[in-house]
Write a protein that holds these residues in place. Sequence first.
Motif, mmCIF file in Angstrom:
data_model
loop_
_atom_site.group_PDB
_atom_site.id
_atom_site.type_symbol
_atom_site.label_atom_id
_atom_site.label_comp_id
_atom_site.label_asym_id
_atom_site.label_seq_id
_atom_site.Cartn_x
_atom_site.Cartn_y
_atom_site.Cartn_z
ATOM 1 N N TYR A 16 0.864 -1.175 0.000
ATOM 2 C CA TYR A 16 0.000 0.000 0.000
ATOM 3 C C TYR A 16 0.905 1.232 0.000
ATOM 4 O O TYR A 16 1.791 1.380 0.842
ATOM 5 C CB TYR A 16 -0.888 -0.037 1.245
ATOM 6 C CG TYR A 16 -1.627 1.246 1.558
ATOM 7 C CD1 TYR A 16 -2.891 1.481 1.023
ATOM 8 C CD2 TYR A 16 -1.067 2.193 2.408
ATOM 9 C CE1 TYR A 16 -3.568 2.652 1.329
ATOM 10 C CE2 TYR A 16 -1.744 3.362 2.721
ATOM 11 C CZ TYR A 16 -2.996 3.583 2.172
ATOM 12 O OH TYR A 16 -3.666 4.738 2.480
ATOM 13 N N VAL A 41 -3.797 -0.430 -9.909
ATOM 14 C CA VAL A 41 -4.009 0.997 -9.672
ATOM 15 C C VAL A 41 -5.476 1.359 -9.870
ATOM 16 O O VAL A 41 -6.097 2.030 -9.028
ATOM 17 C CB VAL A 41 -3.107 1.835 -10.596
ATOM 18 C CG1 VAL A 41 -3.459 3.316 -10.493
ATOM 19 C CG2 VAL A 41 -1.646 1.623 -10.249
ATOM 20 N N SER A 44 -7.632 0.149 -6.940
ATOM 21 C CA SER A 44 -7.431 0.562 -5.554
ATOM 22 C C SER A 44 -7.178 2.055 -5.355
ATOM 23 O O SER A 44 -7.120 2.509 -4.218
ATOM 24 C CB SER A 44 -6.238 -0.218 -4.972
ATOM 25 O OG SER A 44 -5.047 0.076 -5.689
ATOM 26 N N LEU A 45 -7.028 2.830 -6.432
ATOM 27 C CA LEU A 45 -6.653 4.237 -6.289
ATOM 28 C C LEU A 45 -7.708 5.032 -5.520
ATOM 29 O O LEU A 45 -8.898 4.941 -5.803
ATOM 30 C CB LEU A 45 -6.452 4.854 -7.672
ATOM 31 C CG LEU A 45 -5.982 6.307 -7.688
ATOM 32 C CD1 LEU A 45 -4.529 6.397 -7.282
ATOM 33 C CD2 LEU A 45 -6.196 6.934 -9.057
ATOM 34 N N THR A 46 -7.253 5.810 -4.528
ATOM 35 C CA THR A 46 -8.139 6.738 -3.820
ATOM 36 C C THR A 46 -7.477 8.112 -3.797
ATOM 37 O O THR A 46 -6.246 8.233 -3.775
ATOM 38 C CB THR A 46 -8.401 6.286 -2.373
ATOM 39 O OG1 THR A 46 -7.154 6.212 -1.670
ATOM 40 C CG2 THR A 46 -9.084 4.935 -2.336
ATOM 41 N N TYR A 191 -2.792 3.900 -3.252
ATOM 42 C CA TYR A 191 -3.098 2.790 -4.153
ATOM 43 C C TYR A 191 -2.349 1.547 -3.675
ATOM 44 O O TYR A 191 -1.445 1.632 -2.839
ATOM 45 C CB TYR A 191 -2.739 3.120 -5.606
ATOM 46 C CG TYR A 191 -1.347 3.672 -5.779
ATOM 47 C CD1 TYR A 191 -0.246 2.827 -5.917
ATOM 48 C CD2 TYR A 191 -1.127 5.044 -5.783
ATOM 49 C CE1 TYR A 191 1.024 3.329 -6.061
ATOM 50 C CE2 TYR A 191 0.148 5.559 -5.924
ATOM 51 C CZ TYR A 191 1.225 4.704 -6.065
ATOM 52 O OH TYR A 191 2.484 5.199 -6.206
#
Length: 664
Positions: A16, A41, A44-46, A191
């Motif tokens: 992470y 990516v 999970s990208l925030t 991510y």
Amino acid sequence: MLPITRVVLFKHGVAYYQRDGHATDNEIIQLSFKQEQMNDVLKSLTTLDFNGGSFGSLSYDSEEPVDKRLTEFNINIPKKGAITSLLDQLKGVKVKLKYNNQAVTGAIIGIEELPVAADNHSAPCLVIFTLAKGISHYPLSQLTEIAVEDSSVQDELNSLLDILAASLNKGQKRLSIYTMGRGERKVSITYVLAAPVWKTSYRLVLPDSSSDTNNTNDDLEQTAILQGWALIDNTTDEDWRNIKLSLVAGLPISFIHDLYTPRYRQRPEIAVEQDPVTAAPVIERGYQQMLEEPEAILDAAGGDTDFLEAAAAKPVVIGAAPAEPLSRSNAFEQSINIQTTSREVGDLFSYEITQPVDVERGRSALVPILQADMTAHKILFFNAAIRNKNPLSSFCLQNTSELTLEGGPITVYEGDSYVGEAMLDTMKAGNEQIIPYSVELGVIIKAKNSLSERHYTHATKQKQLIVRHYREEYITEYSIVSTLNKTSTLYLDHPFHYELNERPDDLIEITDNYWRFRIILPAKQETTYQVVEIKHSYDVVQIPNIVYQEIQSLNQLKLISEPIKKQLEEIAIHAEQKANLNSQQKQKNNQLKKIEKGQDRIRKNIEALGNSQEESQLRQRYVKTLTTEEDQLEVLSQEINKLEKEISNKTKEINQAIDELKFS
């Protein structure tokens, strides 16, 4: 590009990443990833804006190869002659030139090689059309600026150059994050990507037993120093500078899902219905006049993780040198000052390193995660499946820290000496584990197995069987010879065969496959230790065929009572009578088969005879023999049928007697 500020490494092959920084106004944040990382990516990208701003769209490079994407443009830039070739493709496009500090605006006609000096030396010239001067040309070498005034051509040229710039990073895909807001704001992007698994290794220092001459038994609790290190790898394309590092063990669910590849769905194609165009008709000519008009026939064709807390590593504080030099074990204990805490979340536990960590890209690092005093006592450990002659020098290590110890190799020191290596399994706080680290050649162990005689315990009846239950003692005798100068404690793993005869006090533990016994070995003596297991089994006696000897054996073994004995004796009488009847029936059947075989031979001989007088006489004799044997066959058949009925009746008598037989 926002720098990486936090990395959380997991044991199941992912990491992470957290990037923190500032964005100003509607700034575009550019990141770059390998193509194989794009699925993780996108999954999970925030993005977070901490000052009231927001994020707009997110764009990224297509999966298509660069060469294929370049074919979609109307213009291209070759490797050689880029300016002349590009301008020659912009025929008709309005441009603004700067020539001799004067601005000239016109439409491009093309590139021509024209003389530009008195010696007729030619050079490429840009030929344009202007309303004021018509067609004119300007040497490219003398133009200081060429501006394209058509906005659509400008956009296409910008896109083309972006793609060419991205192609310089082989296998890299750019990701653009559009921020929305006013002024400078704090932002964070996180991510998850695939990453190498972090590893652990330990160093354990046991007290030096050779210096303790008063100790006559190694099996005493001692304080050992355990030092733990984590091995991490930076396989990213940028350096980690002053990052906050967390190490998490456990197996959360993780997977790869293809989000990067464009998906298309097949749709049904519905054909457009069209009426056929009427062609010019050709009318047939009539050859015969009909009385009635013929009928005309027409055909018409148709889909910020702040929950982790754990180990803290503080920097070493270097003070004044002590008055006397430290021993190696004391120096080991004081060389690294680590304060470690951990927290379990479900099946996960983590170490958090509060000291900033630096790891350059493409390099790895050892990070201290633990240094603590542990309770340990030395033992000998024997398991024949590991080594069938000598035990292993080992220690029972109790995790007296508050941390869960992740599994990994241990290098073992005794005082200042290296004594071996071992493997530590994952170990929770308060648990104890046996850790072998070397072979003890001063102790030799031999095992001998034996099986006692059968001891019958009781008998039961199951349908037409008598089941005789018995037990046997499976004895394993261990001969243990110790040449050591001290009393030692042996932990012996004995594999499961059957159940133990009794649970002795020496039995200290039961594993999945072994009984574990604790045996004290006096110095320079031979010790014998027996493990007695009980094997329970059975054999059977068929009641319908029982004989007197079997009844006598059951009675001698005290498996049957007197009434049952008498019932069995009656059954034995019926069984003997039935056996005699079966013997007679078998004898009669053999006689019958012998006669039938002789008759077949005689019939073949009769068929082979001719019409002579001698042959006729022989034929008559054969017929007479056949007649006599047919009479014998009839008598035998009647006797066999009678025996079958008697056997059937005797079987019924036996079955009835068996049904009446009751075992208590």
